[in-house]
Design an enzyme around this catalytic site. Structure first.
Site, mmCIF file in Angstrom:
data_model
loop_
_atom_site.group_PDB
_atom_site.id
_atom_site.type_symbol
_atom_site.label_atom_id
_atom_site.label_comp_id
_atom_site.label_asym_id
_atom_site.label_seq_id
_atom_site.Cartn_x
_atom_site.Cartn_y
_atom_site.Cartn_z
ATOM 1 N N HIS A 92 0.836 -1.195 0.000
ATOM 2 C CA HIS A 92 0.000 0.000 0.000
ATOM 3 C C HIS A 92 0.870 1.244 0.000
ATOM 4 O O HIS A 92 1.872 1.311 0.706
ATOM 5 C CB HIS A 92 -0.924 0.045 1.216
ATOM 6 C CG HIS A 92 -1.884 1.194 1.170
ATOM 7 N ND1 HIS A 92 -3.078 1.137 0.493
ATOM 8 C CD2 HIS A 92 -1.806 2.445 1.685
ATOM 9 C CE1 HIS A 92 -3.701 2.300 0.590
ATOM 10 N NE2 HIS A 92 -2.949 3.112 1.308
ATOM 11 N N ARG A 177 -13.188 12.617 3.915
ATOM 12 C CA ARG A 177 -11.882 13.279 4.043
ATOM 13 C C ARG A 177 -11.481 13.954 2.744
ATOM 14 O O ARG A 177 -10.851 15.010 2.741
ATOM 15 C CB ARG A 177 -10.814 12.263 4.445
ATOM 16 C CG ARG A 177 -10.866 11.810 5.888
ATOM 17 C CD ARG A 177 -9.958 10.612 6.114
ATOM 18 N NE ARG A 177 -8.580 10.915 5.762
ATOM 19 C CZ ARG A 177 -7.726 10.030 5.255
ATOM 20 N NH1 ARG A 177 -8.106 8.776 5.020
ATOM 21 N NH2 ARG A 177 -6.495 10.378 4.978
ATOM 22 N N SER A 192 -6.956 4.480 8.244
ATOM 23 C CA SER A 192 -7.592 4.190 6.957
ATOM 24 C C SER A 192 -6.855 3.078 6.231
ATOM 25 O O SER A 192 -7.451 2.096 5.774
ATOM 26 C CB SER A 192 -7.626 5.453 6.096
ATOM 27 O OG SER A 192 -8.122 5.169 4.802
ATOM 28 N N LYS A 196 -8.275 -1.378 6.162
ATOM 29 C CA LYS A 196 -8.535 -2.153 4.941
ATOM 30 C C LYS A 196 -7.533 -3.287 4.791
ATOM 31 O O LYS A 196 -7.894 -4.418 4.430
ATOM 32 C CB LYS A 196 -8.476 -1.242 3.707
ATOM 33 C CG LYS A 196 -9.594 -0.217 3.623
ATOM 34 C CD LYS A 196 -9.632 0.452 2.274
ATOM 35 C CE LYS A 196 -8.443 1.359 2.011
ATOM 36 N NZ LYS A 196 -8.505 2.618 2.763
#
Length: 432
Positions: A92, A177, A192, A196
């Site tokens: 990520h 956001r 956040s 996930k």
């Protein structure tokens, strides 16, 4: 603030005044925002209070756990290929300008024997989203059922999908956001990302934590703190987590937008492409393969021999995409030319990111549509020679009335001078 009888104004006021939210208060507000009892305007106020006041490590941990618990968790531990468990690993990025790395990276890891369950996001603020980019490919869908994700992981070795039922609280907060100027918050970014990623079923995770003018956190100290926070959250949940701290003062590659970044990613998969995109793709692949326990393979070789491109075609085909169709290009183009000769100076990633957003590649309202063909192509990199009158940037959009705003954002975000700017490393540090 423990026990029953919570209400949104009290929770907001507590954080507004610098207080620490109790576990019960965090659980209450996340559950009730997900169900619609807490309204968008109330969550917007709370997000701004968090943005301004911050959170303790305990609050971040509980906020993350509450968002994970707002939906289901995936578990792919039973999946096998050739009788062996899949080597499940994900990556990520915290968000950058021109950051198309996921597109070439996932097939590189696939080609090396890893399996990637990639819950990806859409654009946030001035940064692009992987799903917006991939959906520029004709027919490509990221809306995959859990059963389809499982089957695709087993058959193909990867799936890139919208989070769906994973951390639905984060999906709502993420969209909020994007339009309330609360993106650049360490607690909100960390929770956040990790809600996930911890829900999606990967056994290992590599984080690309951006720092610089085009990142959400511009100071190296804050970026290091973010990386350490996310690594700690992952480790606490039993996921092998490590992070690379990478430069985002300049855009990655030569394109910023949606379809233009897909085209550049295809160049990388074909063995070419910008050197910085190739370098970061290979570095992250090595980290992912190491975390997944895959050794004895060279990820760079998969770009040279075409195996990564083959895997990308399989992945796109599995998700309904058709790479034989041309990628969209904005119907209108505008250029920026050099008024003098010399050497290309620094290019400000934030200026380019905001210009691309103005062109229509990003959103100004939750759930808004993006222009797949909108974007910017940079014809010179910092340090390149520049001739007078030479084209430095080409801007694309379907709505030409957007050009003045985009050009205004870009103005002052680049220079042409007599000397090359100082070189700096793309990969700044590794955090475990």
């Amino acid at each position: 603030m423990t026990g029953f009888g919570f209400d949104a104004p009290t929770v907001i006021r507590t954080k507004r005044d610098g207080g620490v939210l109790s576990d019960a208060a965090i659980d209450w507000v996340i559950e009730n925002y997900t169900s619609g009892v807490v309204h968008d305007e109330q969550m917007s106020a709370l997000l701004m209070a968090v943005f301004l006041r911050g959170m303790t490590p305990g609050e971040i941990s509980r906020w993350t756990a509450a968002m994970i618990d707002s939906g289901e968790r995936f578990d792919f531990g039973d999946l096998r290929r050739d009788g062996k468990p899949l080597r499940l690993v994900d990556k990520h990025s915290t968000g950058g300008v021109g950051d198309k790395i996921t597109i070439p990276l996932v097939p590189v890891v696939m080609a090396c024997g890893g399996a990637v369950p990639q819950a990806a996001g859409r654009g946030l603020g001035h940064t692009g989203g992987t799903l917006d980019k991939l959906e520029a490919i004709a027919g490509f869908t990221a809306e995959l059922s859990k059963a389809r994700i499982r089957q695709q992981l087993q058959d193909v070795g990867a799936a890139i999908f919208a989070a769906g039922d994973l951390a639905p609280a984060d999906r709502k907060i993420y969209a909020l956001r994007d339009v309330t100027a609360t993106t650049e918050s360490l607690p909100l970014i960390a929770s956040s990302v990790m809600s996930k990623k911890l829900a999606e079923g990967a056994r290992a995770l590599v984080l690309d934590t951006k720092v610089g003018r085009g990142a959400f956190l511009t100071s190296e100290g804050e970026a290091r703190e973010l990386a350490a926070t996310m690594v700690a959250l992952g480790t606490a949940h039993g996921v092998d987590t490590r992070a690379l701290l990478t430069d985002m003062d300049r855009p990655l590659g030569l394109t910023v937008g949606n379809a233009v970044e897909v085209a550049e990613s295809l160049d990388v998969l074909a063995g070419g492409g910008p050197a910085d995109v190739v370098e970061l793709t290979v570095a992250l692949a090595r980290e992912m393969l190491d975390a997944a326990g895959v050794d004895g393979v060279d990820p760079a070789q998969t770009l040279r021999d075409g195996t990564a491109m083959d895997r990308f075609r399989e992945l796109v085909d599995a998700q309904g995409g058709d790479l034989s169709q041309p990628l969209p290009v904005g119907a209108h183009a505008e250029t920026v030319t050099a008024s003098r000769g010399g050497t290309m100076g620094d290019i400000d990633a934030m200026a380019v990111g905001l210009a691309v957003w103005r062109l229509g590649a990003g959103r100004s309202t939750p759930g808004g549509r993006v222009q797949f063909g909108a974007g910017v192509r940079m014809h010179r990199r910092p340090g390149d020679p520049v001739a007078p009158g030479e084209t430095l940037f080409t801007l694309y959009t379907d709505t030409p009335e957007r050009f003045p705003g985009a050009l205004a954002e870009l103005d002052g975000g680049w220079t042409v001078g007599d000397e090359a700017p100082a070189a700096r490393p793309l990969i700044i540090d590794r955090i475990t």
